[in-house]
Design an enzyme around this catalytic site. Structure first.
Site, PDB file in Angstrom:
ATOM      1  N   HIS A   1     -47.422 -44.210  30.201  1.00  0.00           N
ATOM      2  CA  HIS A   1     -46.994 -44.240  31.600  1.00  0.00           C
ATOM      3  C   HIS A   1     -45.474 -44.133  31.618  1.00  0.00           C
ATOM      4  CE1 HIS A   1     -45.924 -48.360  30.657  1.00  0.00           C
ATOM      5  NE2 HIS A   1     -47.166 -48.601  30.286  1.00  0.00           N
TER       6      HIS A   1
ATOM      7  N   GLY B   1     -43.206 -46.246  31.926  1.00  0.00           N
ATOM      8  CA  GLY B   1     -42.501 -47.245  31.114  1.00  0.00           C
ATOM      9  C   GLY B   1     -42.292 -46.684  29.710  1.00  0.00           C
ATOM     10  N   HIS B   2     -43.359 -46.113  29.130  1.00  0.00           N
ATOM     11  CA  HIS B   2     -43.229 -45.499  27.802  1.00  0.00           C
ATOM     12  C   HIS B   2     -42.238 -44.329  27.856  1.00  0.00           C
ATOM     13  CE1 HIS B   2     -47.559 -47.030  27.371  1.00  0.00           C
ATOM     14  NE2 HIS B   2     -46.903 -47.661  26.422  1.00  0.00           N
TER      15      HIS B   2
ATOM     16  N   GLY C   1     -40.231 -52.480  25.290  1.00  0.00           N
ATOM     17  CA  GLY C   1     -40.012 -52.866  26.685  1.00  0.00           C
ATOM     18  C   GLY C   1     -39.911 -54.383  26.832  1.00  0.00           C
TER      19      GLY C   1
ATOM     20  N   ASP D   1     -42.934 -57.059  27.585  1.00  0.00           N
ATOM     21  CA  ASP D   1     -43.530 -57.868  26.515  1.00  0.00           C
ATOM     22  C   ASP D   1     -42.410 -58.662  25.850  1.00  0.00           C
ATOM     23  OD1 ASP D   1     -46.325 -56.896  26.630  1.00  0.00           O
ATOM     24  OD2 ASP D   1     -45.351 -54.988  26.229  1.00  0.00           O
TER      25      ASP D   1
ATOM     26  N   GLN E   1     -43.201 -60.586  22.677  1.00  0.00           N
ATOM     27  CA  GLN E   1     -43.431 -59.637  21.577  1.00  0.00           C
ATOM     28  C   GLN E   1     -42.086 -59.151  21.025  1.00  0.00           C
ATOM     29  OE1 GLN E   1     -46.464 -56.298  21.319  1.00  0.00           O
ATOM     30  NE2 GLN E   1     -44.743 -55.128  22.114  1.00  0.00           N
TER      31      GLN E   1
ATOM     32  N   ARG F   1     -52.775 -51.048  31.205  1.00  0.00           N
ATOM     33  CA  ARG F   1     -53.926 -51.736  31.777  1.00  0.00           C
ATOM     34  C   ARG F   1     -54.079 -51.482  33.284  1.00  0.00           C
ATOM     35  NH1 ARG F   1     -55.650 -56.019  28.210  1.00  0.00           N
ATOM     36  NH2 ARG F   1     -54.246 -56.074  26.438  1.00  0.00           N
TER      37      ARG F   1
HETATM   38  O1  PAF Z   1     -46.630 -53.146  22.899  1.00  0.00           O
HETATM   39  C1  PAF Z   1     -47.537 -52.465  22.384  1.00  0.00           C
HETATM   40  O2  PAF Z   1     -47.965 -51.432  22.909  1.00  0.00           O
HETATM   41  C2  PAF Z   1     -48.161 -52.927  21.066  1.00  0.00           C
HETATM   42  O3  PAF Z   1     -48.217 -54.310  21.007  1.00  0.00           O
HETATM   43  C3  PAF Z   1     -47.439 -52.343  19.835  1.00  0.00           C
HETATM   44  C4  PAF Z   1     -46.007 -52.825  19.725  1.00  0.00           C
HETATM   45  C5  PAF Z   1     -47.465 -50.817  19.909  1.00  0.00           C
HETATM   46  C6  PAF Z   1     -48.175 -52.769  18.566  1.00  0.00           C
HETATM   47  O4  PAF Z   1     -49.500 -52.347  18.566  1.00  0.00           O
END
Ligand code: PAF
Length: 280
Positions: free
Chosen positions: A37, A39-40, A151, A154, A157, A191
């Site tokens: 999307h 964001g990516h 991003g 997350d 993460q 999602r």
């Molecule tokens: O953020 C994500 O899409 C996933 O957690 C990642 C970093 C690609 C690892 O699978």
């Protein structure tokens, strides 16, 4: 429009990497689970501005799903993803299968995640970050990028990826990029594809709640703010998992406002689990 080159094996990736080295070309890396999307796209765009080449990985990582139904339902849209990337210069996709990314005896030694991994997402999704660490470790080792882009949606993460980069001694510089939102305020997420029209409306309570919390800073106490925010949230159609105001470095819950804090939220909208945050 020119199609983007797709690499499927670790061996092809190593050859690609070696050619870049021979020509002293820099490589930016955008790891994704696909269902791309905007964001990516913003991460990819930043990488193309800052590096000679950009590698985008597309792999739905089973190890980071603590819920088998969630894994089953996760959107897999490789051919649409590749169409979306058409015409991008110097971008290559890495779309491995599981055996390619997790060879037997892959040499991965788990790291201790400590308190950063136990709170928020870590508390509600046991094993999730262990799975993220494993896949990002294997990807970082193969890709050996100069920079990798993540991003801030997350946020936890991102903190864990900074930890793992230091722990395993990767030379890759981690670049944090702002959350991209729909005009409605909903944070972009793969999602969201699974939400129907009504759920897309219902989900706006997430950003409304975060904005309410931000507006209460230094006006009401944190505990009053959270109580009132949860009350209003629970009157809506989503089911709240957590709403917490934490220190952006330690992720420890705060009792008092400080100069910078991050409000994090996770909730179920129908069968879709959504997360978001606001740093203020
Ligand atoms: O953020 C994500 O899409 C996933 O957690 C990642 C970093 C690609 C690892 O699978």
């Amino acid at each position: 429009m020119s199609k983007v080159q797709v690499i499927h094996t670790a061996e092809e990736l190593q050859q690609f990497r070696q050619k870049l080295n021979e020509n002293a070309h820099s490589l930016g890396f955008v790891p994704t689970m696909g269902a791309l999307h905007n964001g990516h796209v913003s991460l990819i765009k930043k990488s193309t501005e800052e590096n000679d080449y950009t590698l985008i990985s597309i792999f739905v990582n089973p190890k980071q799903f603590n819920n088998s139904e969630d894994l089953k339902q996760y959107p897999r849209t490789l051919s649409a993803d590749l169409t979306q990337l058409e015409g991008l210069n110097n971008c290559v996709v890495f779309a491995p299968d599981e055996a390619e990314l997790y060879p037997q005896n892959d040499g991965f030694v788990p790291m201790e995640l400590g308190s950063t991994g136990n709170v928020l997402e870590g508390a509600f999704r046991p094993g999730h970050f262990e799975g993220v660490v494993h896949v990002v470790h294997n990807l970082f080792r193969l890709v050996a990028a100069n920079k990798a882009y993540f991003g801030q949606k997350d946020f936890q993460q991102l903190a864990i990826i900074r930890l793992l980069t230091r722990f395993y001694g990767f030379k890759t510089t981690i670049i944090a990029c702002p959350t991209v939102r729909e005009a409605s305020g909903l944070a972009m997420s793969s999602r969201n594809m699974r939400l129907n029209e009504k759920e897309l409306q219902d989900a706006l309570i997430i950003i409304e709640t975060l904005r309410f919390v931000e507006s209460a800073k230094n006006k009401r106490t944190i505990s009053e703010t959270l109580a009132s925010a949860k009350n209003s949230f629970n009157a809506g159609n989503l089911s709240l998992e957590y709403l917490a105001i934490v220190d952006p470095e330690t992720l420890c819950e705060l009792k008092d406002w400080q100069e910078n804090q991050i409000c994090c939220i996770a909730a179920h909208c129908g069968s879709v689990r959504l997360i978001d945050n606001l740093l203020f």
